[in-house]
Design a protein around this motif. Structure first.
Motif, mmCIF file in Angstrom:
data_model
loop_
_atom_site.group_PDB
_atom_site.id
_atom_site.type_symbol
_atom_site.label_atom_id
_atom_site.label_comp_id
_atom_site.label_asym_id
_atom_site.label_seq_id
_atom_site.Cartn_x
_atom_site.Cartn_y
_atom_site.Cartn_z
ATOM 1 N N CYS A 144 3.219 -4.725 -5.211
ATOM 2 C CA CYS A 144 3.750 -3.358 -5.360
ATOM 3 C C CYS A 144 4.578 -3.052 -4.122
ATOM 4 C CB CYS A 144 2.612 -2.363 -5.515
ATOM 5 S SG CYS A 144 1.664 -2.584 -7.028
ATOM 6 N N VAL A 145 5.574 -3.884 -3.879
ATOM 7 C CA VAL A 145 6.433 -3.746 -2.697
ATOM 8 C C VAL A 145 7.842 -3.396 -3.174
ATOM 9 C CG1 VAL A 145 5.033 -5.424 -1.443
ATOM 10 C CG2 VAL A 145 7.078 -6.209 -2.639
ATOM 11 N N PRO A 146 8.693 -2.853 -2.288
ATOM 12 C CA PRO A 146 10.063 -2.533 -2.718
ATOM 13 C C PRO A 146 10.762 -3.766 -3.283
ATOM 14 C CG PRO A 146 9.604 -1.593 -0.545
ATOM 15 C CD PRO A 146 8.441 -2.478 -0.883
ATOM 16 N N ASP A 147 11.694 -3.543 -4.219
ATOM 17 C CA ASP A 147 12.344 -4.660 -4.910
ATOM 18 C C ASP A 147 12.891 -5.704 -3.935
ATOM 19 O OD1 ASP A 147 11.742 -2.926 -6.931
ATOM 20 O OD2 ASP A 147 13.688 -3.055 -7.921
ATOM 21 N N ALA A 197 0.831 -1.208 0.000
ATOM 22 C CA ALA A 197 0.000 0.000 0.000
ATOM 23 C C ALA A 197 0.861 1.251 0.000
ATOM 24 C CB ALA A 197 -0.935 -0.039 1.210
ATOM 25 N N GLY A 198 1.811 1.291 -0.943
ATOM 26 C CA GLY A 198 2.671 2.470 -1.059
ATOM 27 C C GLY A 198 2.276 3.308 -2.263
ATOM 28 N N ARG A 199 3.276 4.002 -2.818
ATOM 29 C CA ARG A 199 3.007 4.929 -3.936
ATOM 30 C C ARG A 199 2.368 4.225 -5.124
ATOM 31 N NH1 ARG A 199 8.871 7.445 -2.888
ATOM 32 N NH2 ARG A 199 9.098 5.275 -2.333
ATOM 33 N N LEU A 200 3.061 3.179 -5.621
ATOM 34 C CA LEU A 200 2.547 2.534 -6.830
ATOM 35 C C LEU A 200 1.291 1.720 -6.551
ATOM 36 C CD1 LEU A 200 3.125 2.316 -9.836
ATOM 37 C CD2 LEU A 200 4.347 0.199 -9.390
ATOM 38 N N HIS A 212 6.250 -3.381 -15.292
ATOM 39 C CA HIS A 212 7.014 -2.235 -14.784
ATOM 40 C C HIS A 212 6.595 -0.977 -15.526
ATOM 41 C CE1 HIS A 212 10.554 0.568 -14.852
ATOM 42 N NE2 HIS A 212 10.287 0.478 -13.569
ATOM 43 N N PRO A 213 5.799 -0.104 -14.886
ATOM 44 C CA PRO A 213 5.369 1.111 -15.570
ATOM 45 C C PRO A 213 6.551 2.067 -15.756
ATOM 46 C CG PRO A 213 4.065 0.714 -13.567
ATOM 47 C CD PRO A 213 5.250 -0.180 -13.513
ATOM 48 N N GLU A 273 11.840 -6.611 -1.197
ATOM 49 C CA GLU A 273 10.779 -7.297 -0.437
ATOM 50 C C GLU A 273 9.970 -8.252 -1.306
ATOM 51 O OE1 GLU A 273 9.660 -7.322 2.759
ATOM 52 O OE2 GLU A 273 11.362 -6.154 3.436
ATOM 53 N N CYS A 280 6.332 -5.371 -9.862
ATOM 54 C CA CYS A 280 6.351 -4.127 -10.653
ATOM 55 C C CYS A 280 7.757 -3.560 -10.771
ATOM 56 C CB CYS A 280 5.457 -3.078 -9.995
ATOM 57 S SG CYS A 280 3.748 -3.557 -9.949
ATOM 58 N N MET A 301 6.827 5.055 -15.588
ATOM 59 C CA MET A 301 6.154 6.256 -15.091
ATOM 60 C C MET A 301 6.598 6.491 -13.662
ATOM 61 S SD MET A 301 4.427 8.867 -15.390
ATOM 62 C CE MET A 301 4.264 8.669 -17.158
ATOM 63 N N ARG A 336 0.961 -5.878 4.822
ATOM 64 C CA ARG A 336 1.679 -7.106 5.200
ATOM 65 C C ARG A 336 0.743 -8.101 5.867
ATOM 66 N NH1 ARG A 336 7.271 -5.910 5.839
ATOM 67 N NH2 ARG A 336 7.636 -3.701 5.410
ATOM 68 N N VAL A 390 5.863 7.770 -9.951
ATOM 69 C CA VAL A 390 4.698 7.912 -9.062
ATOM 70 C C VAL A 390 5.191 8.453 -7.724
ATOM 71 C CG1 VAL A 390 2.731 6.735 -8.011
ATOM 72 C CG2 VAL A 390 3.643 5.909 -10.183
#
Ligand SMILES: NC(=O)c1ccc[n+]([C@@H]2O[C@H](COP(=O)([O-])OP(=O)(O)OC[C@H]3O[C@@H](n4cnc5c(N)ncnc54)[C@H](OP(=O)(O)O)[C@@H]3O)[C@@H](O)[C@H]2O)c1
Length: 246
Positions: free
Chosen positions: A56-59, A20-23, A98-99, A61, A80, A101, A44, A103
């Motif tokens: 949509c978690v950091p790489d 539940a972050g930016r992307l 992988h957008p 993770e 992503c 773009m 989580r 965000v």
């Protein structure tokens, strides 16, 4: 790189988003607006009910978030990340989206018309991710695994480092009492010219004109007012000279 045809492929009617972050928030809103029933973005420890799950978690993770999902027949799990291949999602039937773009936190995300690198470990996974990209109005391209790091570095230079560079310009302009708003139309025009004509034709300014006296005066001002930027300034002058020579 292979651009996939833009005929809409089967659109998954439902999907879950984990992270539940930016992307996660931006993709969730855009997919919902496109008519996809979105579960999440989930935090989580949540166990999504949907068969298509987008992480949509950091790489760093991704592997842990994928491992936390129960593998089940027909479930597709995607990430992503631009630089990451699909192995990290094992044992799930994997895909990635992988957008191309940016965000930012709380900022608007404009996915329609942007590119995105997609990959699928199976025809079903590729079809699903093409459907998601199509729903977002994005141009889907397949990037070979061995090209992904270079593709991602190019994206970082084009967007992240551009912002770093504009931040440096903003600092220097502030020492002359000039606001960044005045630099913005200039920067936009340069970017549009590059997009339309390529770097060699779009480059203007003292280096392009061979005006070494002006370059030297600029360099002295940087050395006096923002000495920590001198290394970047020198590197960019050198890179611009290479462009002019080409
Ligand atoms: N933002 C962009 O411009 C952009 C563009 C293209 C691609 N991407 C890709 O998108 C992915 C996410 O980036 P982001 O910018 O959205 O990151 P972000 O804003 O930092 O958000 C990541 C979210 O994932 C959550 N998270 C971390 N580990 C988790 C786990 N194991 N299970 C569930 N949730 C977990 C975090 O929660 P906590 O706060 O609790 O850690 C956070 O809410 C990355 O792969 C990135 O490369 C981002």
């Amino acid at each position: 790189m292979r651009e996939l045809d833009r005929t809409p492929s089967a659109l998954p009617s439902r999907c879950a988003i984990v992270g539940a972050g930016r992307l996660g928030h931006a993709l969730g809103a855009a997919l919902s607006a496109a008519g996809v029933a979105v579960e999440g973005p989930l935090g989580r420890g949540a166990e999504p009910a949907e068969d298509v799950v987008l992480l949509c978690v950091p790489d760093g993770e991704i592997a842990a978030a994928a491992a936390a999902l129960a593998p089940r027949s027909g479930r597709l799990v995607g990430h992503c990340s631009g630089a990451t291949t699909l192995e990290v999602l094992a044992p799930h039937e994997a895909f990635s989206l992988h957008p191309l773009m940016t965000v930012p936190e709380g900022g608007a995300a404009r996915f329609a018309g942007a590119g995105c690198a997609v990959a699928g470990a199976s025809p079903a996974a590729l079809e699903a991710v093409r459907g998601l990209a199509g729903a977002l109005g994005m141009r889907a391209v397949e990037v070979a695994d061995e090209d992904r790091a270079a593709y991602h570095a190019a994206a970082s230079i084009a967007a992240n480092f551009l912002v770093t560079l504009e931040g440096a310009a903003e600092r220097l302009a502030a020492t002359a009492g000039v606001d960044r708003a005045l630099l913005l139309p200039l920067a936009r025009a340069a970017l549009e010219n590059w997009g339309a004509q390529g770097a060699e034709r779009a480059l203007t300014g003292p280096v392009a004109r061979g005006d070494e006296a002006t370059v030297a005066r600029q360099r002295a001002a940087v050395a006096e007012r923002a000495p920590d930027l001198l290394e970047v300034f020198d590197a960019l002058v050198a890179a611009s000279r290479v462009l002019v020579a080409a």
